[in-house]
Structures are given as structure tokens and as C-alpha cells.
Scaffold this active site. Structure first.
Site, PDB file in Angstrom:
ATOM      1  N   ASP A  90      33.508 -54.412  11.508  1.00 48.15           N
ATOM      2  CA  ASP A  90      32.291 -55.132  11.920  1.00 48.15           C
ATOM      3  C   ASP A  90      32.625 -56.590  12.239  1.00 48.15           C
ATOM      4  O   ASP A  90      32.128 -57.157  13.210  1.00 48.15           O
ATOM      5  CB  ASP A  90      31.241 -55.061  10.807  1.00 48.15           C
ATOM      6  CG  ASP A  90      30.942 -53.615  10.416  1.00 48.15           C
ATOM      7  OD1 ASP A  90      30.461 -52.871  11.273  1.00 48.15           O
ATOM      8  OD2 ASP A  90      31.236 -53.232   9.275  1.00 48.15           O
ATOM      9  N   HIS A 124      27.881 -51.616   5.409  1.00 47.68           N
ATOM     10  CA  HIS A 124      28.451 -51.186   6.696  1.00 47.68           C
ATOM     11  C   HIS A 124      27.468 -50.194   7.309  1.00 47.68           C
ATOM     12  O   HIS A 124      27.628 -48.977   7.229  1.00 47.68           O
ATOM     13  CB  HIS A 124      29.821 -50.538   6.482  1.00 47.68           C
ATOM     14  CG  HIS A 124      30.382 -49.917   7.731  1.00 47.68           C
ATOM     15  ND1 HIS A 124      30.692 -50.640   8.860  1.00 47.68           N
ATOM     16  CD2 HIS A 124      30.675 -48.632   8.039  1.00 47.68           C
ATOM     17  CE1 HIS A 124      31.149 -49.828   9.801  1.00 47.68           C
ATOM     18  NE2 HIS A 124      31.137 -48.598   9.326  1.00 47.68           N
TER      19      HIS A 124
HETATM   20  P1  NAD Z   1      37.645 -36.701  11.293  1.00 48.48           P
HETATM   21  O1  NAD Z   1      36.616 -35.651  11.127  1.00 48.48           O
HETATM   22  O2  NAD Z   1      38.458 -36.751  12.538  1.00 48.48           O
HETATM   23  O3  NAD Z   1      38.684 -36.633  10.085  1.00 48.48           O
HETATM   24  C1  NAD Z   1      38.270 -36.527   8.760  1.00 48.48           C
HETATM   25  C2  NAD Z   1      39.356 -35.773   8.026  1.00 48.48           C
HETATM   26  O4  NAD Z   1      39.035 -35.815   6.655  1.00 48.48           O
HETATM   27  C3  NAD Z   1      39.448 -34.286   8.421  1.00 48.48           C
HETATM   28  O5  NAD Z   1      40.781 -33.979   8.786  1.00 48.48           O
HETATM   29  C4  NAD Z   1      39.010 -33.540   7.163  1.00 48.48           C
HETATM   30  O6  NAD Z   1      39.683 -32.323   6.998  1.00 48.48           O
HETATM   31  C5  NAD Z   1      39.385 -34.570   6.092  1.00 48.48           C
HETATM   32  N1  NAD Z   1      38.682 -34.419   4.818  1.00 48.48           N
HETATM   33  C6  NAD Z   1      37.381 -34.072   4.600  1.00 48.48           C
HETATM   34  N2  NAD Z   1      37.137 -34.031   3.289  1.00 48.48           N
HETATM   35  C7  NAD Z   1      38.275 -34.407   2.658  1.00 48.48           C
HETATM   36  C8  NAD Z   1      38.648 -34.535   1.300  1.00 48.48           C
HETATM   37  N3  NAD Z   1      37.797 -34.272   0.302  1.00 48.48           N
HETATM   38  N4  NAD Z   1      39.923 -34.929   1.015  1.00 48.48           N
HETATM   39  C9  NAD Z   1      40.810 -35.183   1.997  1.00 48.48           C
HETATM   40  N5  NAD Z   1      40.507 -35.043   3.305  1.00 48.48           N
HETATM   41  C10 NAD Z   1      39.260 -34.669   3.637  1.00 48.48           C
HETATM   42  O7  NAD Z   1      36.904 -38.095  11.035  1.00 48.48           O
HETATM   43  P2  NAD Z   1      37.430 -39.565  11.390  1.00 48.48           P
HETATM   44  O8  NAD Z   1      36.984 -39.910  12.767  1.00 48.48           O
HETATM   45  O9  NAD Z   1      38.856 -39.687  11.034  1.00 48.48           O
HETATM   46  O10 NAD Z   1      36.496 -40.421  10.389  1.00 48.48           O
HETATM   47  C11 NAD Z   1      36.694 -40.364   8.998  1.00 48.48           C
HETATM   48  C12 NAD Z   1      35.610 -41.156   8.281  1.00 48.48           C
HETATM   49  O11 NAD Z   1      35.735 -42.560   8.588  1.00 48.48           O
HETATM   50  C13 NAD Z   1      34.176 -40.778   8.639  1.00 48.48           C
HETATM   51  O12 NAD Z   1      33.395 -40.766   7.457  1.00 48.48           O
HETATM   52  C14 NAD Z   1      33.737 -41.918   9.552  1.00 48.48           C
HETATM   53  O13 NAD Z   1      32.335 -42.077   9.565  1.00 48.48           O
HETATM   54  C15 NAD Z   1      34.423 -43.078   8.869  1.00 48.48           C
HETATM   55  N6  NAD Z   1      34.565 -44.309   9.651  1.00 48.48           N
HETATM   56  C16 NAD Z   1      34.381 -45.490   8.986  1.00 48.48           C
HETATM   57  C17 NAD Z   1      34.544 -46.692   9.652  1.00 48.48           C
HETATM   58  C18 NAD Z   1      34.345 -48.003   8.953  1.00 48.48           C
HETATM   59  O14 NAD Z   1      34.399 -49.053   9.602  1.00 48.48           O
HETATM   60  N7  NAD Z   1      34.122 -48.051   7.654  1.00 48.48           N
HETATM   61  C19 NAD Z   1      34.887 -46.687  11.012  1.00 48.48           C
HETATM   62  C20 NAD Z   1      35.070 -45.464  11.655  1.00 48.48           C
HETATM   63  C21 NAD Z   1      34.901 -44.264  10.967  1.00 48.48           C
HETATM   64  C1  LMR Z   2      31.836 -47.302  12.959  1.00 47.05           C
HETATM   65  O1  LMR Z   2      31.288 -48.346  12.605  1.00 47.05           O
HETATM   66  O2  LMR Z   2      32.313 -47.160  14.091  1.00 47.05           O
HETATM   67  C2  LMR Z   2      31.981 -46.176  11.967  1.00 47.05           C
HETATM   68  O3  LMR Z   2      31.357 -46.485  10.750  1.00 47.05           O
HETATM   69  C3  LMR Z   2      31.555 -44.868  12.499  1.00 47.05           C
HETATM   70  C4  LMR Z   2      30.060 -44.779  12.613  1.00 47.05           C
HETATM   71  O4  LMR Z   2      29.499 -43.774  12.136  1.00 47.05           O
HETATM   72  O5  LMR Z   2      29.448 -45.683  13.172  1.00 47.05           O
END
Ligand code: NAD
Ligand code: LMR
Length: 318
Positions: free
Chosen positions: A157, A185
Site C-alpha cells: 500500500d 490492509h
Molecule cells: P494463490 O492462490 O496463487 O496461492 C496460494 C497458495 O497457498 C496455493 O498454492 C495454495 O495451495 C496455498 N495454500 C493454501 N492454504 C495453505 C496452507 N494452509 N498452508 C500452505 N499453503 C497453503 O494466491 P496468491 O496470489 O499467491 O495470494 C496469496 C495470498 O496473498 C492471498 O490471500 C492474497 O489475497 C494475499 N495477498 C496479500 C497482499 C498484501 O499486500 N498483503 C497482496 C497480494 C496478495
Molecule cells: C492487494 O492489495 O493487491 C492484495 O491484498 C490482494 C487483494 O485482494 O486486493
């Protein structure tokens, strides 16, 4: 000696964007060897194993060892840094809070496994959404590990905020400093320009009207445009957050850290604040003036964090 880094969800999108940069030294520098633990659920193991094969093929001189597992005790064994990415991402039309029920069950057991297996100096960066409350859940389940070792990613962010200011002001992004993110967030977050500077000069506050919603809704904008949530920018922010935690900062940045009541944020919540990293610890920047408007925005986002805590309590997770 190598640093052991556990990445959960290593077979997913963000995992894939993180692994190779860590192996190349972007997280800990060109002199620090790394040992990677890729923790997945059974359905994600094949993707993580494929990534491990590619890590071999990268012939990274800093990479000591890679292990893929779906067992949390093995995955967190001896880890110094844990990047908790594994969780379900949201799709179009969802808010991150909609993931509470789906993802809350992941972070309690992982907190316990970290307490049982990780190294004494473990530091945890929670990326999986809703990141603040997931960090709270993990910290609450990690008996014996200080809550301060659990943080939530809001650096993405802040990066978005600095980039949007740079665009609006036609200035290099490197000239923009001190744009803290307060609160959750989520769409209620408060990206605060009142202390921001461009080349050392204050940033015009008229920008706020467009700027705040643009930054706060950026995650949703990315989902609308690319059809799934941010990946490379999230991995980049994860690396920057964790690197700064370990190596220190020379100015403010933003991180979701446990509150001890600073700025009236209820104790125990994991809220984003302006922070500095000193001697391997995040310190909240204290004593900043908040206008009535800013105060109301911080309070609204913190109220959402309180609600999320109530919701997970009602789910029996806390
Ligand atoms: P994705 O679906 O591509 O990958 C998630 C992975 O996590 C999958 O491979 C799944 O099998 C695995 N998984 C699920 N449960 C699990 C567990 N208990 N233990 C270990 N692995 C597990 O998703 P992504 O695009 O990589 O996003 C992951 C997370 O990050 C999401 O929750 C997304 O919203 C979050 N995210 C946060 C931010 C931030 O700024 N905080 C930014 C982007 C994405
Ligand atoms: C982001 O900020 O890009 C991530 O937290 C993914 C989302 O769900 O917005």
C-alpha cells in the site's frame, strides 16, 4: 551459516514470484546463504516441487538447500524468517474481509507450529489476507513467541501511495518520502500524505481527494484489470518489508505491527503504523500530529480491525 526461510503457499502465484528473488539475494543480500522451506497443502505440492526443480536449474550460488513439504512441523523447523503467503486470494467483487472465514483456520495452526519448531529469533511476515487479522491469529497461537515478531504486509500500500504521488506530481518516486499507511490492509486504510515530502518539500493536500481512494482501492483495480490479485508487486513489497526488518531503515516506512495502545489503537490489534526498523525491531514512530480528519480515518480503519477480531472470536479461532 545460512538463514532458513519458510514460504507458505510456495506453489502459488506470489510464492513463484518470491522464490527466485530470494535465491538471488534480493532479501538478505549477496553474501547471505539461504535455505528455503516450501510449505504447501497437498494440492499445492506439485507446483511447489516444480518451483524447487527450477530453483535447482537457476544454479543460485546463495542457495544452500530447498525442501518441499506439506507438514508444518517440518516446514517451520529452525526457520528464522517465515513468509506466510499461503491462503485463498479474493476474486472480483469480494472484499479482503470476505476471506476471514476461509483463511482464519490456517493461521492459528501455523502460529502454533512456528512456536514449536522455529528458531528463537523467528520473524514472521503475513501476506495472506486479511493480513492484519491473520497476523493477530498467528501471534495469539504462538505461545512463547513475542507478538512483535508477527507482522502484516502493508508495504505494498505504501509503495502504491508513493507511486501515485510521483505520477500526480510528475516527480521521481525516489523523491517521495514519508507516506505512512494507517490501519487495515483493506479499503478502509488511511494513506496519509500530511507528513509526506517530495524532494524535502510538503506534498499539496489537495491531492488527497483522489489519492486516498485510488490507493485504497488499488488491490481491487488490479483484480478487475488482470482477473486475479496482485502478484509481483506483492512479492516485491514482501521482500522490502522483510529485508528492512532484518537490515534496518533510514527513514519511516509502514508495517502492520502489534499495537501497545499507540495513537489510541487498542492493545493487541495488528494495525499499520508509520515505523522504523532499528536493531532488528520495528519501532512505531510516535508523537505525530493527526488532524481531526486524519484521526477519523485512522479510527474508521481501526474499528474495522476490531470488528474482524470479534468475527474471528465468534468463529472460535481466537
Ligand atoms: P494463490 O492462490 O496463487 O496461492 C496460494 C497458495 O497457498 C496455493 O498454492 C495454495 O495451495 C496455498 N495454500 C493454501 N492454504 C495453505 C496452507 N494452509 N498452508 C500452505 N499453503 C497453503 O494466491 P496468491 O496470489 O499467491 O495470494 C496469496 C495470498 O496473498 C492471498 O490471500 C492474497 O489475497 C494475499 N495477498 C496479500 C497482499 C498484501 O499486500 N498483503 C497482496 C497480494 C496478495
Ligand atoms: C492487494 O492489495 O493487491 C492484495 O491484498 C490482494 C487483494 O485482494 O486486493
Amino acid at each position: 551459516m545460512a538463514t532458513t526461510i519458510t514460504i507458505t503457499g510456495a506453489g502459488g502465484q506470489i510464492g513463484y514470484a518470491l522464490l527466485f528473488r530470494i535465491a538471488a539475494g534480493d532479501l538478505l543480500g549477496a553474501d547471505e546463504k539461504v535455505r528455503l522451506r516450501l510449505l504447501e497443502i497437498p494440492q499445492g505440492l506439485a507446483a511447489a516441487e516444480g518451483a524447487a526443480l527450477e530453483l535447482q536449474d537457476g544454479a543460485f550460488s546463495l542457495l544452500d538447500d530447498v525442501e518441499v513439504t506439506d507438514d508444518a512441523a517440518t516446514g517451520f523447523d529452525g526457520c528464522n524468517l517465515a513468509l506466510l503467503v499461503g491462503a485463498r486470494p479474493r476474486g472480483p467483487g469480494m472484499e479482503r474481509g470476505d476471506l476471514l472465514a476461509a483463511n482464519a483456520g490456517i493461521f492459528g495452526p501455523q502460529g502454533s507450529a512456528i512456536a514449536a519448531a522455529a528458531a528463537a529469533d523467528v520473524r514472521v511476515t503475513v501476506v495472506g489476507n486479511p493480513a492484519n487479522t491473520n497476523a493477530l491469529i498467528a501471534a495469539a497461537s504462538a505461545d512463547g513467541v513475542p507478538a512483535e515478531r508477527f507482522t502484516a504486509l502493508t508495504r505494498l500500500d505504501e509503495n502504491r501511495a508513493r507511486a501515485q504521488l510521483a505520477l500526480a506530481l510528475d516527480a521521481p518516486v525516489s523523491s517521495i518520502r514519508r507516506v505512512p499507511i494507517w490501519g487495515n490492509h483493506s479499503a478502509t486504510q488511511f494513506p496519509d500524505v500530511s507528513h509526506a515530502t517530495v524532494d524535502g518539500r510538503p506534498v499539496p493536500t489537495w491531492l488527497e481527494q483522489e489519492f486516498i481512494p485510488r490507493v485504497a482501492r488499488r488491490g481491487a483495480e488490479i483484480i478487475e484489470v488482470r482477473g486475479s490479485s496482485s502478484v509481483a508487486s506483492a512479492a516485491n513489497a514482501t521482500i522490502e518489508h522483510t529485508r528492512d526488518w532484518v537490515r534496518g531503515t533510514d527513514d519511516w516506512t509502514s508495517a502492520g505491527v502489534v499495537s501497545h495502545g499507540e495513537y489510541g489503537v487498542p492493545e493487541g490489534l495488528v494495525s499499520s503504523f508509520p515505523v522504523r526498523s532499528v536493531d532488528g525491531e520495528w519501532q512505531i514512530v510516535e508523537g505525530l500530529e493527526l488532524s481531526d480528519r486524519a484521526r477519523a480515518k485512522v479510527d474508521a480503519s481501526v474499528a474495522e480491525l476490531v470488528d474482524e477480531r470479534e468475527t474471528v472470536r465468534a468463529l472460535g479461532v481466537l
